[in-house]
Enzyme design. Structure first.
Site, PDB file in Angstrom:
ATOM      1  N   SER A 146      43.733  48.742  28.174  1.00  0.00           N
ATOM      2  CA  SER A 146      44.519  48.412  26.997  1.00  0.00           C
ATOM      3  C   SER A 146      44.376  49.473  25.904  1.00  0.00           C
ATOM      4  CB  SER A 146      44.068  47.059  26.436  1.00  0.00           C
ATOM      5  OG  SER A 146      44.649  46.796  25.169  1.00  0.00           O
ATOM      6  N   LEU A 180      50.207  51.168  26.771  1.00  0.00           N
ATOM      7  CA  LEU A 180      50.515  51.788  25.488  1.00  0.00           C
ATOM      8  C   LEU A 180      51.169  50.820  24.516  1.00  0.00           C
ATOM      9  CD1 LEU A 180      50.737  54.425  23.764  1.00  0.00           C
ATOM     10  CD2 LEU A 180      53.031  54.689  24.753  1.00  0.00           C
ATOM     11  N   TYR A 181      50.492  50.617  23.353  1.00  0.00           N
ATOM     12  CA  TYR A 181      51.155  50.092  22.164  1.00  0.00           C
ATOM     13  C   TYR A 181      51.537  51.308  21.331  1.00  0.00           C
ATOM     14  CZ  TYR A 181      49.586  45.263  22.944  1.00  0.00           C
ATOM     15  OH  TYR A 181      49.378  44.012  23.452  1.00  0.00           O
ATOM     16  N   THR A 196      54.138  48.744  26.852  1.00  0.00           N
ATOM     17  CA  THR A 196      54.414  47.346  26.533  1.00  0.00           C
ATOM     18  C   THR A 196      55.548  47.288  25.519  1.00  0.00           C
ATOM     19  OG1 THR A 196      52.153  46.641  27.009  1.00  0.00           O
ATOM     20  CG2 THR A 196      53.463  45.210  25.604  1.00  0.00           C
ATOM     21  N   LYS A 213      56.561  47.301  30.536  1.00  0.00           N
ATOM     22  CA  LYS A 213      56.028  45.945  30.673  1.00  0.00           C
ATOM     23  C   LYS A 213      56.641  45.018  29.624  1.00  0.00           C
ATOM     24  CE  LYS A 213      51.566  43.495  30.771  1.00  0.00           C
ATOM     25  NZ  LYS A 213      51.695  42.596  29.613  1.00  0.00           N
ATOM     26  N   SER A 234      57.073  40.287  32.571  1.00  0.00           N
ATOM     27  CA  SER A 234      55.977  39.687  31.810  1.00  0.00           C
ATOM     28  C   SER A 234      56.509  39.040  30.538  1.00  0.00           C
ATOM     29  CB  SER A 234      54.944  40.761  31.436  1.00  0.00           C
ATOM     30  OG  SER A 234      53.922  40.227  30.634  1.00  0.00           O
ATOM     31  N   HIS A 264      54.034  38.385  28.319  1.00  0.00           N
ATOM     32  CA  HIS A 264      52.794  38.623  27.574  1.00  0.00           C
ATOM     33  C   HIS A 264      51.845  37.422  27.687  1.00  0.00           C
ATOM     34  CE1 HIS A 264      51.606  41.921  24.722  1.00  0.00           C
ATOM     35  NE2 HIS A 264      50.577  41.101  24.551  1.00  0.00           N
ATOM     36  N   ARG A 322      52.130  34.741  25.055  1.00  0.00           N
ATOM     37  CA  ARG A 322      51.506  34.995  23.757  1.00  0.00           C
ATOM     38  C   ARG A 322      52.469  35.593  22.725  1.00  0.00           C
ATOM     39  NH1 ARG A 322      45.938  35.192  23.876  1.00  0.00           N
ATOM     40  NH2 ARG A 322      45.631  37.127  22.716  1.00  0.00           N
ATOM     41  N   ASP A 375      53.468  39.567  36.241  1.00  0.00           N
ATOM     42  CA  ASP A 375      52.252  38.868  35.831  1.00  0.00           C
ATOM     43  C   ASP A 375      52.630  37.525  35.227  1.00  0.00           C
ATOM     44  OD1 ASP A 375      52.881  39.098  33.087  1.00  0.00           O
ATOM     45  OD2 ASP A 375      51.543  40.783  32.761  1.00  0.00           O
ATOM     46  N   ARG A 411      43.807  37.009  32.223  1.00  0.00           N
ATOM     47  CA  ARG A 411      42.720  36.135  31.786  1.00  0.00           C
ATOM     48  C   ARG A 411      41.618  35.950  32.837  1.00  0.00           C
ATOM     49  NH1 ARG A 411      47.413  33.785  29.387  1.00  0.00           N
ATOM     50  NH2 ARG A 411      47.277  33.587  27.102  1.00  0.00           N
TER      51      ARG A 411
END
Length: 386
Positions: A136, A157-158, A184, A259, A281, A283, A286, A314, A338
């Site tokens: 991450s 990557l953020y 992401t 992603k 995804s 997330h 979230r 995912d 998780r």
């Protein structure tokens, strides 16, 4: 013989007395770990509630979080019988890398909150099983610290508003042997996790974000509600479009997976702008609550992009049967998030290995019982939606 019987009974009674005394003192007998849910139960007991809450939380009413898991029960298996399944091959090729199985460790932030060895333990645990691991952007251990602990490392990557920070990280990934960038795309801002707001979640003061050393993002500040909200102000860039994909590829010199994709048209646009794969995804439930569960979207995206493009998924994967269903519907591989933390908290590297061992044994069992010798034989006709 009578003396031996009396002695055995006495020793047994002593053992029972010991257990009763320990239970009276509040000691909890260790639970035998059979599946991932056993690890989840231990995880929630072992960590302070704000940290456990941060890891398990979803956005708003957590509807998507719940549906990610529940959706798997709406797909049934139709096994093929009397096939020779004496030899099982779980290997898969991803971006030219030969992986021993289709399980990739998803990017999860701040893993030292779960165990002091954090992301390094996760990378080592994944390597033991020939799995890829995704680091991450918001990791405690930096790119250079995790490098070398797994031959198949991806970097998530953020995209920072300060583009020089992003550029510096991307150049490091190539230098330190990472194999791909996982961009992401579903975070133009952080989704509200109400549990974190109530708990005033904050990363512990003794920890820092390794990839942001020397910047304002290295530590979290104090504020009402979740300290993660500082990411909205400093990190996430709301102006990004598909046009950023070629720039990421050029600066990093690596393949780019996008992603957070749920729509077929978005998947198509990713590939038109040079992406090397997409990851379905939401997330982990979230970000946008009531967003569709990811399993629903595998078939529509596969139909849109064709059979040869890389598609990973995912969200809610907890069983070997889940993995087979994802592949049968059209995914090349899956990501788990998780559960990695549950294993990490349990026993560091050994705990991550335990997670992968449990999932792979279940997956191989499912392949055998559905008549599949390799991933190519996991076909759509094995799955029926109820």
């Amino acid at each position: 013989s009578k003396v031996f019987t009396i002695l055995c009974f006495s020793l047994g009674r002593l053992g029972l007395d010991f257990v009763e005394e320990e239970v009276a003192r509040g000691y909890s007998m260790p639970k035998k770990i059979i599946n991932l849910f056993d690890l989840e139960e231990l995880f929630e007991k072992n960590l302070p509630s704000p940290i456990a809450g941060y890891y398990k939380s979803g956005a708003r009413d957590e509807i998507t979080l719940k549906k990610n898991r529940e959706i798997f029960n709406k797909y049934e298996l139709l096994p093929k019988l009397l096939r020779d399944v004496s030899n099982i091959d779980t290997s898969v090729e991803i971006l030219g890398q030969n992986l021993k199985n289709p399980i990739i460790l998803a990017p999860v932030a701040m893993q030292q909150m779960a165990h002091e060895d954090g992301e390094i333990a996760s990378a080592k645990g994944a390597r033991s099983f020939g799995s890829a691991m995704t680091l991450s952007t918001s990791s405690n251990y930096s790119i250079e610290e995790v490098a070398g602990h797994n031959e198949n490392l991806f970097f998530q990557l953020y995209f920072a508003k300060d583009r020089s920070i992003t550029e510096n990280m991307l150049k490091k990934t190539k230098e330190f042997g990472f194999k791909a960038i996982v961009f992401t795309a579903d975070v133009p801002q952080l989704g509200t996790r109400e549990g974190d707001e109530r708990n005033n979640f904050k990363m512990p003061d003794h920890l820092s974000l390794g990839n942001f050393k020397g910047t304002i993002l290295e530590k979290f500040d104090d504020r009402d509600g979740s300290s993660m909200n500082m990411h909205n102000e400093v990190l996430f860039d709301k102006s990004l479009t598909f046009e950023i994909i070629p720039w990421i590829k050029k600066v990093s010199g690596l393949p780019v997976l996008v992603k957070g994709i749920l729509r077929p048209d978005d998947a198509s646009l990713c590939f038109k702008h040079g992406a090397d794969g997409v990851i379905i995804s939401n997330h982990g439930g979230r970000q946008l609550d009531t967003a569709t569960p990811t399993l629903n979207q595998i078939e529509p995206l596969r139909k849109e992009i064709g059979k040869d493009k890389l598609l990973i998924v995912d969200g809610g994967i907890r069983r070997g049967t889940d993995i087979l269903k994802c592949i049968a519907l059209g995914a090349n591989a899956v990501q788990i998030g998780r559960p990695v933390l549950w294993g990490l908290n349990y026993k560091g590297k050994e705990g991550v290995e335990l997670v992968l061992d449990i999932l792979l044994k279940e997956f191989i069992e499912t392949m055998i019982l559905t008549g599949c010798r390799n991933l190519n034989e996991i076909t759509r006709d094995l799955v029926r939606k109820t």
